[in-house]
Motif scaffolding. Structure first.
Motif, PDB file in Angstrom:
ATOM      1  N   LYS A  16       0.405  -0.894   0.250  1.00 28.44           N
ATOM      2  CA  LYS A  16       0.239  -0.326  -0.196  1.00 28.44           C
ATOM      3  C   LYS A  16       0.730   1.458   0.042  1.00 28.44           C
ATOM      4  O   LYS A  16       0.783   2.273  -0.892  1.00 28.44           O
ATOM      5  N   ALA A  39      -3.764   2.554  -3.944  1.00 34.18           N
ATOM      6  CA  ALA A  39      -4.160   1.563  -3.260  1.00 34.18           C
ATOM      7  C   ALA A  39      -5.088   0.462  -3.137  1.00 34.18           C
ATOM      8  O   ALA A  39      -4.620  -0.605  -2.057  1.00 34.18           O
ATOM      9  N   THR A  41      -7.341   0.691  -1.016  1.00 29.05           N
ATOM     10  CA  THR A  41      -7.746   0.804   0.968  1.00 29.05           C
ATOM     11  C   THR A  41      -8.032   1.619   1.297  1.00 29.05           C
ATOM     12  O   THR A  41      -8.920   2.225   0.447  1.00 29.05           O
ATOM     13  N   ALA A  46      -5.372   4.911   4.696  1.00 28.19           N
ATOM     14  CA  ALA A  46      -4.174   5.416   3.456  1.00 28.19           C
ATOM     15  C   ALA A  46      -4.204   6.994   3.699  1.00 28.19           C
ATOM     16  O   ALA A  46      -3.062   7.084   3.667  1.00 28.19           O
TER      17      ALA A  46
END
Length: 270
Positions: A16, A39, A41, A46
């Motif tokens: 990530k 990413a 996520t 993040a």
């Protein structure tokens, strides 16, 4: 058994982080929602990653737009890595400048990047033409589809060549990419014998490149120099001239690093 989940979680976190970094490199200034999507996520995760990067000095946030961007700290890491290539950059730059002035085309310097079977572009001269091939410093392309990669690999040990061929995924990237291991093996033997590598629409449609290795005192490739042409501008009648210019560039740069042999002399069996 208890360590495996932790290792998986750690690996996912690292992935990530690098997904965020690569997105910032590509897009320059990016919002939180887009970075989270890149990413794969949540915005919360993040945001946490970005705050850590800000604290470490790698990322900054514009107070007005709230978008994120990289600082020069990451660049400094890359520059320190390249400092180990100082001799190569110095001797290659001189010869690349000559090639640039003689051809007007894009000239690139590449090195093998670790063990992931890619070539990294570390120096370049842009073309004098408006329609030309533009490379990005730091860009990494597969060895098997590039003249730079093939020139680098052809002047490595037979054991390394065989090890890499056994591990490489010969993905088709363009109309004429070599996807057969034995065909690539034969190509490397031919490249070593003639002193230069060539690709015609193997990495990108409409592109033709030629490359020669830069060798150290032991005859091992430490870099490769290429000329990149748009296919429509390549003059077949001038190919011997291009080859001569390219091979002289490789010879001169290699001689400056202590190589006393002849590039293209002898053969390899792999």
């Amino acid at each position: 058994m208890a360590q495996k989940p932790q290792k998986t979680e750690n690996a996912a976190a690292v992935l990530k982080v690098f997904a965020v970094l690569e997105s910032l490199v590509d897009e320059k200034r990016v919002g939180l929602a887009e970075l989270a999507q890149t990413a794969m996520t949540s915005k919360t995760t993040a945001h946490r990653l970005l705050q850590t990067m800000i604290e470490l000095g790698y990322v900054e946030q514009d107070p007005e737009t709230e978008k994120y961007s990289l600082t020069l700290k990451l660049f400094s890491l890359g520059a320190r890595t390249l400092s180990g290539q100082a001799d190569l950059l110095r001797v290659a730059d001189r010869e690349m400048g000559k090639l640039s002035r003689a051809t007007g085309e894009s000239i690139n310097l590449g090195v093998l990047d670790g063990t992931d079977h890619r070539v990294a572009y570390i120096h370049k001269y842009d073309s004098a033409y408006s329609l030309s091939m533009h490379s990005t410093l730091g860009k990494r392309n597969p060895i098997h589809s590039t003249s730079l990669g093939k020139a680098l690999l052809a002047w490595r040990s037979e054991d390394e060549i065989n090890d890499r061929l056994a591990q490489m995924d010969l993905v088709k990237l363009a109309p004429k990419t070599i996807t057969d291991t034995e065909a690539l093996r034969s190509e490397l033997i031919r490249i070593h014998a003639q002193g230069y590598a060539e690709e015609i629409e193997e990495s990108e449609a409409g592109v033709r490149c030629m490359a020669t290795p830069v060798l150290d005192h032991a005859g091992r490739s430490v870099g490769a120099i290429s000329i990149a042409f748009p296919l429509f501008r390549f003059d077949e009648a001038k190919k011997p001239e291009y080859v001569a210019l390219l091979r002289e560039a490789g010879r001169a740069a290699s001689a400056s690093l202590g190589f006393t042999g002849e590039i293209g002399a002898g053969a390899i069996t792999v």
